[in-house]
Motif scaffolding. Sequence first.
Motif, PDB file in Angstrom:
ATOM      1  N   ILE A  23       1.017  -1.301  -0.060  1.00  0.00           N
ATOM      2  CA  ILE A  23      -0.037   0.059  -0.001  1.00  0.00           C
ATOM      3  C   ILE A  23       0.774   1.158   0.032  1.00  0.00           C
ATOM      4  O   ILE A  23       0.232   2.334   0.241  1.00  0.00           O
ATOM      5  N   GLY A  24       2.085   1.157  -0.359  1.00  0.00           N
ATOM      6  CA  GLY A  24       2.913   2.435  -0.505  1.00  0.00           C
ATOM      7  C   GLY A  24       3.779   2.826   0.821  1.00  0.00           C
ATOM      8  O   GLY A  24       4.351   3.677   0.698  1.00  0.00           O
ATOM      9  N   LEU A  25       3.834   1.990   1.940  1.00  0.00           N
ATOM     10  CA  LEU A  25       4.501   2.434   2.852  1.00  0.00           C
ATOM     11  C   LEU A  25       5.949   2.086   2.982  1.00  0.00           C
ATOM     12  O   LEU A  25       6.373   0.794   2.543  1.00  0.00           O
ATOM     13  N   THR A  26       6.859   2.713   3.539  1.00  0.00           N
ATOM     14  CA  THR A  26       8.359   2.367   3.925  1.00  0.00           C
ATOM     15  C   THR A  26       8.352   1.732   5.302  1.00  0.00           C
ATOM     16  O   THR A  26       7.785   2.280   6.237  1.00  0.00           O
ATOM     17  N   VAL A  27       8.679   0.427   5.048  1.00  0.00           N
ATOM     18  CA  VAL A  27       8.413  -0.365   6.324  1.00  0.00           C
ATOM     19  C   VAL A  27      10.025  -0.892   6.748  1.00  0.00           C
ATOM     20  O   VAL A  27      10.739  -1.531   6.021  1.00  0.00           O
ATOM     21  N   ASP A  28      10.037  -0.914   8.240  1.00  0.00           N
ATOM     22  CA  ASP A  28      11.370  -1.535   8.824  1.00  0.00           C
ATOM     23  C   ASP A  28      10.800  -2.598   9.767  1.00  0.00           C
ATOM     24  O   ASP A  28       9.657  -2.530   9.997  1.00  0.00           O
ATOM     25  N   ILE A  29      11.539  -3.681   9.941  1.00  0.00           N
ATOM     26  CA  ILE A  29      11.369  -4.575  11.020  1.00  0.00           C
ATOM     27  C   ILE A  29      12.371  -4.263  12.142  1.00  0.00           C
ATOM     28  O   ILE A  29      13.639  -4.114  11.836  1.00  0.00           O
TER      29      ILE A  29
END
Length: 347
Positions: free
Chosen positions: A206-212
């Motif tokens: 959905i276009g998010l920048t995601v870190d774990i």
Amino acid sequence: MDTKVYYLDEHQDEKIREAAEVIKRGGLVVFPTETVYGLGANALDEEACRKIFIAKGRPQDNPLIVHVADFDISDYVEYIPENAKKIMENFWPGPITMVLKKSSKIPMLVTANLDSVAIRMPSNKVARKLIEYSGVPIAAPSANISGRPSPTTIEHAIEDLMGRVDMIIGGEKCEFGLESTVVEVLNDKVTILRPGAITKDMLEDIGLTVDIDPAILKRPDENLKPKSPGMKYRHYAPKAEMTIVTGRIDRAVDYINYKIKEMKSKGKVVGVLATEETKQLYEGGYIISVGSRNKLGLIAANLFDTLREFDKINVDYIYAEGFEEEGLGLAIMNRMKKAASYNIINV
Ligand code: AMP
Ligand code: MG
């Protein structure tokens, strides 16, 4: 304490309203959600929420998730970043919790003195009606005694909390069976603090920048203060000592078979957390298939129930096949590693 138990579904409004009355007057209600059963109290009532920690034996520095039935959460948070709106539009109601800056309405006890609050809108209809009829948000951790596997059926919740809460409602098995994905949401990025059914890929789609958060991937460091307090506890644990065996599956089966024999010669019973593909390859031991490797969703839904099964038959050791830490596998392995206190053997 007398605990009322109501087996019900979302059509039994009268009983759900009775449960809502318990919440309104500061009591505790166990209710079903699509992730795991929750132990709920009025999130705006500090004294009511204190009872949650006592009933579960939960450490006070482990915050609670606030469950809502309305998309307008502006009363409970300082501001709503664009990223949070996107998550709500795409995944609420559903198994994802957002950590946002809290407003003064949320008691400090709920957030364990953090200046952030964790909020989620469950998709389970009984849960949503209970929140709606209560007229307040409901703070709820999983409805288990602290440290035990989370409850995915009403029987699990009854086992742990009968006599410790005012009411237990529900009946259906939880659809996902693992606790919600927890994400810290900032303006520029989203960080996964606890993996769950909503995966990194789904958030990126959905276009998010995601870190774990790095704490998810490695063994917790005693000296490090985790971002998400729940990260530091031994959790989800069966009574028997558990070991996860990772690596090529044929080698894992060989290794576990060797262990079954070795333990048997010492008079010990081994439980094996196996899969549909491997269950017939074990010789001796108490074998439970958690599901097919091709259907990780079902494995997630069965995991906690399987751990509780091993408790019932009183095995001495549990050996569990590992899974790849990708997609939903990340959440499954996260719970398994904690259940095993990070006892992992790679073969
Ligand atoms: P449970 O209700 O048992 O599923 O646990 C709720 C979990 O949500 C906690 O253990 C934390 O990991 C996480 N959580 C709740 N509130 C916060 C917060 N304000 N900041 C970070 N993590 C949170
Ligand atoms: Mg829990």
